[in-house]
Design a protein around this motif. Structure first.
Motif, PDB file in Angstrom:
ATOM      1  N   TRP A  45      -3.530   3.504  -3.944  1.00  0.00           N
ATOM      2  CA  TRP A  45      -4.229   4.715  -3.512  1.00  0.00           C
ATOM      3  C   TRP A  45      -4.757   5.549  -4.672  1.00  0.00           C
ATOM      4  O   TRP A  45      -5.489   6.501  -4.461  1.00  0.00           O
ATOM      5  CB  TRP A  45      -3.286   5.592  -2.660  1.00  0.00           C
ATOM      6  N   ASN A  46      -4.373   5.256  -5.906  1.00  0.00           N
ATOM      7  CA  ASN A  46      -4.657   6.236  -6.969  1.00  0.00           C
ATOM      8  C   ASN A  46      -6.108   6.208  -7.459  1.00  0.00           C
ATOM      9  O   ASN A  46      -6.679   7.261  -7.729  1.00  0.00           O
ATOM     10  CB  ASN A  46      -3.661   6.096  -8.121  1.00  0.00           C
ATOM     11  N   VAL A  47      -6.696   5.037  -7.600  1.00  0.00           N
ATOM     12  CA  VAL A  47      -8.128   4.935  -7.952  1.00  0.00           C
ATOM     13  C   VAL A  47      -8.736   3.857  -7.039  1.00  0.00           C
ATOM     14  O   VAL A  47      -9.113   2.786  -7.492  1.00  0.00           O
ATOM     15  CB  VAL A  47      -8.364   4.595  -9.453  1.00  0.00           C
TER      16      VAL A  47
ATOM     17  N   PHE B 111     -12.410   2.289  -7.652  1.00  0.00           N
ATOM     18  CA  PHE B 111     -12.464   1.637  -8.970  1.00  0.00           C
ATOM     19  C   PHE B 111     -11.736   0.293  -8.928  1.00  0.00           C
ATOM     20  O   PHE B 111     -12.241  -0.713  -9.443  1.00  0.00           O
ATOM     21  CB  PHE B 111     -11.829   2.570 -10.016  1.00  0.00           C
ATOM     22  N   ILE B 112     -10.590   0.270  -8.267  1.00  0.00           N
ATOM     23  CA  ILE B 112      -9.824  -0.991  -8.242  1.00  0.00           C
ATOM     24  C   ILE B 112     -10.482  -1.999  -7.307  1.00  0.00           C
ATOM     25  O   ILE B 112     -10.462  -3.207  -7.559  1.00  0.00           O
ATOM     26  CB  ILE B 112      -8.343  -0.705  -7.956  1.00  0.00           C
ATOM     27  N   ILE B 113     -11.136  -1.496  -6.267  1.00  0.00           N
ATOM     28  CA  ILE B 113     -11.950  -2.403  -5.438  1.00  0.00           C
ATOM     29  C   ILE B 113     -13.069  -2.998  -6.310  1.00  0.00           C
ATOM     30  O   ILE B 113     -13.326  -4.205  -6.262  1.00  0.00           O
ATOM     31  CB  ILE B 113     -12.527  -1.656  -4.214  1.00  0.00           C
TER      32      ILE B 113
ATOM     33  N   ALA C 155      -4.136  -0.763   5.738  1.00  0.00           N
ATOM     34  CA  ALA C 155      -2.840  -1.012   6.388  1.00  0.00           C
ATOM     35  C   ALA C 155      -1.735  -0.842   5.355  1.00  0.00           C
ATOM     36  O   ALA C 155      -2.000  -0.674   4.162  1.00  0.00           O
ATOM     37  CB  ALA C 155      -2.797  -2.426   6.973  1.00  0.00           C
ATOM     38  N   GLY C 156      -0.511  -0.941   5.822  1.00  0.00           N
ATOM     39  CA  GLY C 156       0.647  -0.794   4.943  1.00  0.00           C
ATOM     40  C   GLY C 156       1.088  -2.118   4.342  1.00  0.00           C
ATOM     41  O   GLY C 156       0.367  -3.113   4.384  1.00  0.00           O
ATOM     42  N   ARG C 157       2.325  -2.093   3.790  1.00  0.00           N
ATOM     43  CA  ARG C 157       2.768  -3.254   3.005  1.00  0.00           C
ATOM     44  C   ARG C 157       3.051  -4.489   3.863  1.00  0.00           C
ATOM     45  O   ARG C 157       2.884  -5.611   3.401  1.00  0.00           O
ATOM     46  CB  ARG C 157       3.946  -2.901   2.130  1.00  0.00           C
TER      47      ARG C 157
ATOM     48  N   ALA D 241       7.476  -3.281  -8.633  1.00  0.00           N
ATOM     49  CA  ALA D 241       8.404  -3.804  -7.617  1.00  0.00           C
ATOM     50  C   ALA D 241       7.645  -4.628  -6.576  1.00  0.00           C
ATOM     51  O   ALA D 241       8.050  -5.755  -6.245  1.00  0.00           O
ATOM     52  CB  ALA D 241       9.133  -2.644  -6.946  1.00  0.00           C
ATOM     53  N   ALA D 242       6.527  -4.101  -6.074  1.00  0.00           N
ATOM     54  CA  ALA D 242       5.751  -4.843  -5.065  1.00  0.00           C
ATOM     55  C   ALA D 242       5.102  -6.071  -5.707  1.00  0.00           C
ATOM     56  O   ALA D 242       5.011  -7.132  -5.079  1.00  0.00           O
ATOM     57  CB  ALA D 242       4.701  -3.939  -4.439  1.00  0.00           C
ATOM     58  N   GLY D 243       4.667  -5.926  -6.955  1.00  0.00           N
ATOM     59  CA  GLY D 243       4.034  -7.045  -7.657  1.00  0.00           C
ATOM     60  C   GLY D 243       4.975  -8.239  -7.805  1.00  0.00           C
ATOM     61  O   GLY D 243       4.552  -9.394  -7.702  1.00  0.00           O
TER      62      GLY D 243
HETATM   63  P1  NAD Z   1       2.534   0.041  -4.126  1.00  0.00           P
HETATM   64  O1  NAD Z   1       3.039  -1.114  -4.883  1.00  0.00           O
HETATM   65  O2  NAD Z   1       3.471   0.755  -3.227  1.00  0.00           O
HETATM   66  O3  NAD Z   1       1.312  -0.390  -3.202  1.00  0.00           O
HETATM   67  C1  NAD Z   1       0.136  -0.962  -3.742  1.00  0.00           C
HETATM   68  C2  NAD Z   1      -0.573  -1.728  -2.663  1.00  0.00           C
HETATM   69  O4  NAD Z   1       0.207  -2.880  -2.348  1.00  0.00           O
HETATM   70  C3  NAD Z   1      -0.742  -0.982  -1.342  1.00  0.00           C
HETATM   71  O5  NAD Z   1      -1.955  -1.391  -0.746  1.00  0.00           O
HETATM   72  C4  NAD Z   1       0.439  -1.466  -0.541  1.00  0.00           C
HETATM   73  O6  NAD Z   1       0.247  -1.350   0.864  1.00  0.00           O
HETATM   74  C5  NAD Z   1       0.531  -2.910  -0.973  1.00  0.00           C
HETATM   75  N1  NAD Z   1       1.853  -3.531  -0.891  1.00  0.00           N
HETATM   76  C6  NAD Z   1       3.046  -2.969  -1.164  1.00  0.00           C
HETATM   77  N2  NAD Z   1       4.027  -3.889  -1.029  1.00  0.00           N
HETATM   78  C7  NAD Z   1       3.423  -5.051  -0.694  1.00  0.00           C
HETATM   79  C8  NAD Z   1       3.895  -6.374  -0.429  1.00  0.00           C
HETATM   80  N3  NAD Z   1       5.193  -6.675  -0.472  1.00  0.00           N
HETATM   81  N4  NAD Z   1       2.983  -7.317  -0.137  1.00  0.00           N
HETATM   82  C9  NAD Z   1       1.670  -7.038  -0.092  1.00  0.00           C
HETATM   83  N5  NAD Z   1       1.169  -5.802  -0.306  1.00  0.00           N
HETATM   84  C10 NAD Z   1       2.035  -4.825  -0.609  1.00  0.00           C
HETATM   85  O7  NAD Z   1       1.874   1.012  -5.197  1.00  0.00           O
HETATM   86  P2  NAD Z   1       1.161   2.410  -4.957  1.00  0.00           P
HETATM   87  O8  NAD Z   1       2.220   3.444  -4.822  1.00  0.00           O
HETATM   88  O9  NAD Z   1       0.120   2.308  -3.901  1.00  0.00           O
HETATM   89  O10 NAD Z   1       0.383   2.574  -6.353  1.00  0.00           O
HETATM   90  C11 NAD Z   1       0.991   3.044  -7.485  1.00  0.00           C
HETATM   91  C12 NAD Z   1       1.402   1.913  -8.389  1.00  0.00           C
HETATM   92  O11 NAD Z   1       0.273   1.104  -8.706  1.00  0.00           O
HETATM   93  C13 NAD Z   1       1.920   2.407  -9.723  1.00  0.00           C
HETATM   94  O12 NAD Z   1       3.065   1.683 -10.096  1.00  0.00           O
HETATM   95  C14 NAD Z   1       0.793   2.102 -10.673  1.00  0.00           C
HETATM   96  O13 NAD Z   1       1.164   1.947 -12.006  1.00  0.00           O
HETATM   97  C15 NAD Z   1       0.216   0.862 -10.104  1.00  0.00           C
HETATM   98  N6  NAD Z   1      -1.171   0.714 -10.546  1.00  0.00           N
HETATM   99  C16 NAD Z   1      -1.464  -0.272 -11.455  1.00  0.00           C
HETATM  100  C17 NAD Z   1      -2.753  -0.414 -11.937  1.00  0.00           C
HETATM  101  C18 NAD Z   1      -3.102  -1.499 -12.933  1.00  0.00           C
HETATM  102  O14 NAD Z   1      -4.270  -1.840 -13.039  1.00  0.00           O
HETATM  103  N7  NAD Z   1      -2.161  -2.028 -13.664  1.00  0.00           N
HETATM  104  C19 NAD Z   1      -3.755   0.415 -11.466  1.00  0.00           C
HETATM  105  C20 NAD Z   1      -3.437   1.410 -10.534  1.00  0.00           C
HETATM  106  C21 NAD Z   1      -2.120   1.526 -10.071  1.00  0.00           C
END
Ligand code: NAD
Length: 484
Positions: free
Chosen positions: A151-153, A156-158, A206-208, A230-232
């Motif tokens: 959600w933060n940018v 740009f990320i799209i 949508a959500g995760r 963590a999600a990554g």
């Molecule tokens: P988040 O990990 O909670 O969610 C990011 C996206 O992933 C959302 O669309 C979410 O719905 C989805 N998601 C979450 N868990 C998932 C799963 N298990 N499987 C598939 N999709 C899932 O992060 P956030 O709170 O939305 O964003 C903030 C985080 O993003 C920060 O940690 C930030 O550093 C990171 N971020 C990284 C970059 C980069 O380029 N390295 C850029 C912007 C943000």
């Protein structure tokens, strides 16, 4: 109150497959400002089917220059609606309008322009000498790609992911975060305006759970994920198990090293945007400021003055430099880290609470901790809010050691009166993007990504395009001659 009742699936505005709804809440007023459908599994299925059809359709067969023309048109169409897009992003997630036009929207057009130029020059086909004769080495679209967006940018990320995907000829299913679906609706309208062939793009807020359903979908070949570490890890594990191609752009805890020969009068004002941009909700935020003990007080005074000079308030007000955080839970998380900093013995120099007079909205005072030890939680964990730490170091090697003493490695910078000395430091810090006397936290035309827990793979530049391509070697007869 804005209400939407369709989803952008394969280039069509279709009724959603469920009645689930996302309420978009303003971080400034705490009021619901929009209701949009929340995508469900059935919508993902339809989007992936449309993408598979598009992969077999005309777009991937266009010449790279023709694909580049679509990217140029996309960039121009976004630029034409840039203020509307910037205002929308400000409304949905609180990015200050003083920053969102450039940092959220025009930066996206710069990224798309870069992808267009690269598509025009990238060697998608090369006739190479082989062991037995010539081979044609071709770069083909990776298949159906999924783009998971934080959600933060959001725009740009799209642009980082969709630009690469379209340059490669790969259809993409985008999944924006539930906090920021509204800019995606404008993007859908823009994709219609440029008449992008059907099926190439779907946009499913949508959500995760739905994110994970998309990642696991057997029709998806490649996942471009940006989000928390963590999600990554979860997404990477699924992709590993299913042998899907995967790019992970994750968190950061970047360090700005101020060397003892830096001109503070110019360095600190240039460094501050990298530290506090987008309310501190930036993966590349340089939130650890490393200062030489010999000039520690001077650096602290200069940073404290800059933090005190920030203007907290309504993000739609052009005078505001720090707006509200995206959600109540994010404010709670940031305030929790501020408490932790205090309890672990860091000294609070500026801020540390909720700003006076802003009782509505998820505001946190821009906060500066000094006398921070790099082992403290506030120096190790990503806070994702306007909280900075100044950490003292003994000498240049100690500064490099502290910068590298992190699970992350996404961005960083060094500030010096001697660019060559700064370059020497830059080569020793284990991080994906680094600035020498530069406020830029990334370069829109060169590879961007993380060392260590900040990610896997790169976006942007030829390396980023390659992540959306498969390589095919066609072995040709020994006497093969290409047509004249
Ligand atoms: P988040 O990990 O909670 O969610 C990011 C996206 O992933 C959302 O669309 C979410 O719905 C989805 N998601 C979450 N868990 C998932 C799963 N298990 N499987 C598939 N999709 C899932 O992060 P956030 O709170 O939305 O964003 C903030 C985080 O993003 C920060 O940690 C930030 O550093 C990171 N971020 C990284 C970059 C980069 O380029 N390295 C850029 C912007 C943000």
């Amino acid at each position: 109150m804005e209400t939407k009742d369709t989803l952008y699936i394969g280039g069509e505005w279709l009724s959603p497959s469920s009645d689930a709804v996302i309420e978009v809440v303003s971080p400034t007023t705490e009021q619901v400002i929009a209701r949009v459908p929340e995508a469900a599994e059935g919508d993902v299925d339809r989007a992936v089917e449309a993408a598979k059809a598009a992969l077999a359709g005309p777009f991937p067969q266009l010449t790279p220059a023709e694909r580049a023309d679509y990217l140029t048109r996309l960039s121009q169409a976004i630029a034409a609606r840039s203020q509307e897009l910037a205002d929308t992003i400000t409304a949905e997630m609180g990015s200050p309008s003083s920053w969102s036009l450039l940092g959220q929207v025009l930066s996206s057009t710069m990224v798309l322009d870069g992808w267009a130029d690269l598509a025009r020059t990238f060697p998608f086909e090369e006739l190479r000498a082989g062991g037995m004769g010539p081979s044609l080495v071709r770069k083909e679209p990776v298949g159906v790609a999924a783009g998971i967006i934080p959600w933060n940018v959001p725009l740009f990320i799209i642009a980082l992911k969709l630009g690469a995907s379209l340059a490669a000829g790969a259809p993409m299913v985008l999944k924006p975060s539930p906090e920021t679906p509204l800019d995606g609706y404008l993007l859908g309208e823009i994709l219609d305006e440029i008449e992008l062939p059907k099926g190439m793009v779907s946009i499913l807020p949508a959500g995760r759970e739905i994110g994970e359903y998309l990642v696991r979908h057997p029709g998806v070949d490649k996942v471009g994920f940006t989000g928390s570490t963590a999600a990554g890890r979860k997404v990477g594990a699924i992709c590993g198990e299913m042998l899907k191609r995967c790019t992970l752009e994750l968190g950061g805890k970047s360090a700005a090293i101020v060397l003892d020969d830096a001109d503070l009068a110019t360095s600190i004002p240039m460094l501050m945007p990298s530290a506090l941009m987008n309310n501190g909700e930036a993966c590349v935020a340089q939130t650890r400021i490393l200062a030489p003990r010999s000039r520690y007080d001077e650096v602290v005074d200069a940073v404290a003055e800059a933090v005190r000079a920030t203007v907290v308030g309504d993000p739609a007000d052009p005078a505001t430099t720090v707006g509200p955080l995206v959600a109540e839970r994010q404010r709670g998380r940031v305030l929790g880290y501020i408490d932790k900093g205090r309890s672990e013995g860091a000294k609070l120099a500026v801020g540390g609470g909720r700003p006076a007079g802003l009782d509505t909205g998820w505001f946190v005072e821009p906060t500066l901790f000094v006398d921070v030890d790099n082992n403290m939680t506030i120096a190790q964990e990503e806070i994702f809010g306007p909280v900075l730490a100044v950490i003292p170091y003994d000498d240049e090697s100690d500064a490099v050691r502290i910068a590298n003493d992190s699970d992350y490695g996404l961005s960083g910078s060094v500030w010096s009166g001697d660019v060559e000395r700064g370059l020497g430091v830059a080569k020793r810090v284990r991080t994906g993007t680094y600035g020498v006397n530069s406020f830029a936290t990334l370069d829109v035309r060169n590879p961007f990504g993380g060392f260590k827990s900040s990610g896997v793979g790169r976006e942007l530049g030829p390396e980023g395009l390659s992540a959306y391509l498969e390589t095919k070697t066609i072995v040709l007869p020994g006497d093969y001659q290409p047509p004249a």
